[in-house]
Scaffold this active site. Sequence first.
Site, PDB file in Angstrom:
ATOM      1  N   ASP A   2      30.090 -20.309 -27.445  1.00  0.00           N
ATOM      2  CA  ASP A   2      31.212 -21.236 -27.480  1.00  0.00           C
ATOM      3  C   ASP A   2      32.535 -20.463 -27.541  1.00  0.00           C
ATOM      4  OD1 ASP A   2      32.207 -24.121 -28.113  1.00  0.00           O
ATOM      5  OD2 ASP A   2      33.141 -22.844 -29.636  1.00  0.00           O
ATOM      6  N   CYS A  39      14.776 -41.962 -63.956  1.00  0.00           N
ATOM      7  CA  CYS A  39      16.217 -41.757 -63.780  1.00  0.00           C
ATOM      8  C   CYS A  39      16.467 -40.659 -62.762  1.00  0.00           C
ATOM      9  CB  CYS A  39      16.876 -41.333 -65.101  1.00  0.00           C
ATOM     10  SG  CYS A  39      16.661 -42.475 -66.476  1.00  0.00           S
TER      11      CYS A  39
END
Length: 488
Positions: free
Chosen positions: A438, A34
């Site tokens: 930037d 599981c």
Amino acid sequence: MYTDTERCVRAVQAKDSRFDGVFFTAVVTTRIYCRPGCPAVPPRPRNMVFYPSAAACQQAGFRACKRCRPDSTPGSPEWNQRADLTARAMRLIGDGVVDREGVPGLARRLRYSERQVERQLRAELGAGPLALARAQRAQTARLLIETTGLAMADIAFAAGFASVRSFNDTVREVFALPPSELRDRAPRARTGAPGAITLRLPFRTPLNPDNVFGHLAATAVPGVEEWRDGAYRRTLRLPYGYGIVALTPGPEHIGCRLILTDQRDLTVAISRCRRLLDLDADPVAVDDQLRADPLLAPLVDKAPGRRVPRTVDEAEFAVRAVLGQQVSTAAARTHAARLVRAHGDPVEDPEGGLTHLFPTPDALASLDPESLALPGTRRTTLLTLVRELTDGGLTLGPESDWDEARAALAALPGFGPWTIEAIAMRALGDPDAFLPTDLGMRRAARQLGLPHTPAALTARAAAWRPWRAYATQYLWATDDHPINFLPA
């Protein structure tokens, strides 16, 4: 993680879905495995055994739980955080390389021997490349069985199996049901355009769709990408043909509608779409670390779960990064659209307005420099990039070593720190890529009271590692980005 038994038991008992895909729980009494977030009553700790992969569970003789469907969980975030041999191998397996080229092809791309690759994967994942690829084929087969009306023989070969017999045996072994019963138990497949497949792409919560979908829509190249009816749509160049995908954000999953010219491309298409939207990220781990900076914490708390918008084609993004140097987003889209119309392969889109695949480096190799409405230096940069990609001097792909790719890009004319880090962030998937030069980043830093010179901002960002690419997304959200007036 899977070796820390106490921590794994706590996660299973809490049904903590954040660990889905990170490890798997096998129950020795029922012989099923599981995901940690399985809604069933947790087994007793003494009956739990933990494995690092679904393939390892299957090799140990466990079958997939019918209730929690552990085969459909998000992928482990480990493979997007690292660039070592195992991580690069897992990205290549996800891209279908073992199915197309075998283990020798995988080893060749990684530049290691087959024996070294096998040994490393078994040591870390409990299974070799063939078993990992088999587990992936089983998942693809289940998707096709449950979501299409294809004949089982067609599904077998579309999923990558060598024979119908091996397809039947694998499905029975992994899911404890024959293929026909899997189809009978599934909701009726939707009808639509020929070849259309509708499925759900799971992710770890939280996810803020605005930044990733907003960025992709704002930078979309006409003919290749579009925003239509609440979905981001684009064309995909795939190993056996081409595809068109529509991705729709939802609170619990991303809706994915694929139209493929060859069903064998399903696994690769899903892998690339997940990578594009950064769906295998661990947002809790990212956000917890970024919140430790008191100036970033309000941004994270306001809109947690930001992802890094990435790409479905590394070479395409590199070309687009060069076209976008020192111009606005609108101008970059215009330049890219011209290349697409002149050199892209035409496609048919029965559900929208997409017209072309983005041109390959081979198609761009014959470019007439005079046809490019670019400054001379940028023409040189673009043509050099295309030549290196075509000749094999530069490799940008799932197998890329991030540091080696950076060094190779830096050796090319016209590639400054911004362009290199943008490619590392968006194309290569380095979660620690950082763009301190930037202009949007610097404006945002100034507004927040962070250092705003590149050197000082880089020093402050050391505490954000290894998640500086995600910090970049939060900072860009405070500025009128997306990526205007890019430096080189």
